[in-house]
Design an enzyme around this catalytic site. Structure first.
Site, PDB file in Angstrom:
ATOM      1  N   ASP A   6     -37.937  53.677  -4.069  1.00  0.00           N
ATOM      2  CA  ASP A   6     -37.718  53.536  -2.904  1.00  0.00           C
ATOM      3  C   ASP A   6     -36.425  55.139  -2.915  1.00  0.00           C
ATOM      4  O   ASP A   6     -35.889  55.072  -4.417  1.00  0.00           O
ATOM      5  CB  ASP A   6     -36.473  52.551  -2.178  1.00  0.00           C
ATOM      6  N   SER A   7     -35.411  55.335  -2.021  1.00  0.00           N
ATOM      7  CA  SER A   7     -33.969  55.573  -2.264  1.00  0.00           C
ATOM      8  C   SER A   7     -32.806  54.749  -3.153  1.00  0.00           C
ATOM      9  O   SER A   7     -32.306  54.910  -3.018  1.00  0.00           O
ATOM     10  CB  SER A   7     -33.570  56.536  -0.760  1.00  0.00           C
ATOM     11  N   GLU A 148     -27.011  48.652   1.205  1.00  0.00           N
ATOM     12  CA  GLU A 148     -26.184  48.841  -0.302  1.00  0.00           C
ATOM     13  C   GLU A 148     -25.134  48.793  -0.674  1.00  0.00           C
ATOM     14  O   GLU A 148     -24.631  48.078  -2.071  1.00  0.00           O
ATOM     15  CB  GLU A 148     -26.224  50.120  -0.010  1.00  0.00           C
TER      16      GLU A 148
END
Ligand code: DGL
Length: 260
Positions: A6-7, A148
């Protein structure tokens, strides 16, 4: 070994679901935190990053790759399937299948990053199976950064969500696809905002089920009874305390991230 990328940390919601459903399969994860978010970038850049991530996973023993990112799944799947000679599982098809199975009124909402919504992939796939269904899509570009950053309970996040979900609330949808693997971490805010009549489709859980079915039909993939999930390895392209904190929260145990 199952390779997942994933990012950033969002794909860990997929990794956790896979760990729970398929505890006998070793996992190797890569979160490209140094280059997150992907969803605001061009299809070309996301595809290049996805190729590099997959190369890392294959070089470290992955025999199947899960693209645990809707943005990468929407634009990079074909390229990865051409470039790598192993099965590539994406997150969109499983979420679409669940959404169609769960919707009774045929009015489905989709939220995701700009890249995912711009690609129109959910609408295409839903209409490919159900041409009469109505699909209402909304890009929510700020949500990935909030997750995040660990802002999953902040008042500001609730305010931003209210703004993003406002139009969808008026469309009388009965199903909402969380078309980004970061969004399950905001489910506790999204569900009350949409109301309990709206079924949330979590692409992470849907993908884990899809992968389980796939592996059961593929004799070359066999679980190892003695495998201990705590030995799964979680790599990141940039090691930060926040990422480690969120990872441990997602898994409900201490996760030590490894820097590549
Ligand atoms: N979790 C990813 C997705 O599903 C990545 C989002 C991003 O990096 O923008 O789209």
């Amino acid at each position: 070994m199952i390779g997942i990328f994933d990012s950033g940390v969002g794909g860990m919601t997929v990794a956790r679901a896979v760990e729970q459903l398929l505890p006998g399969f070793p996992l190797l994860y890569l979160g490209d935190i140094a280059r997150t978010p992907y969803g605001t970038k061009s299809a070309r850049t996301i595809t290049e990053y996805s190729v590099e991530n997959s190369r890392f996973l294959v070089q470290n023993g992955a025999k199947i790759i899960v693209i645990a990112c809707n943005s990468a799944s929407s634009v990079a799947t074909d390229r990865l399937r051409r470039e790598f000679n192993i099965p590539i599982v994406e997150v969109i098809t499983p979420a679409v299948e669940q959404a169609i199975a769960r919707s009774r009124t045929g009015r489905i909402g989709v939220i995701g990053t700009r890249a995912t919504i711009r690609s129109n992939i959910y609408e295409q796939k839903i209409h490919g199976q159900q041409p009469d269904y109505k699909v209402f899509s909304r890009a929510c570009p700020l949500l990935v950064s909030l997750v995040e950053e660990g802002w999953t309970d902040k008042r500001e996040t609730k305010m931003i969500l209210r703004r993003y979900l406002h139009d969808l609330k008026n469309q009388q949808i009965d199903t909402l696809v969380l078309g980004c693997t970061h969004y399950p971490l905001l489910k506790h805010l999204i569900q009350p905002r949409m109301g309990k009549r709206v079924t949330l489709i979590d692409s992470s859980a849907a993908t884990a089920h899809f992968l389980k079915n796939y592996l059961e039909k593929s004799p070359e993939f066999q679980p190892t009874a003695s495998h201990d999930p705590s030995r799964n390895r979680y790599f990141v392209t940039d090691l930060t305390e926040t990422a480690e904190h969120i990872a441990s929260r997602i898994f409900g145990r201490n996760i030590q991230l490894l820097s590549i």
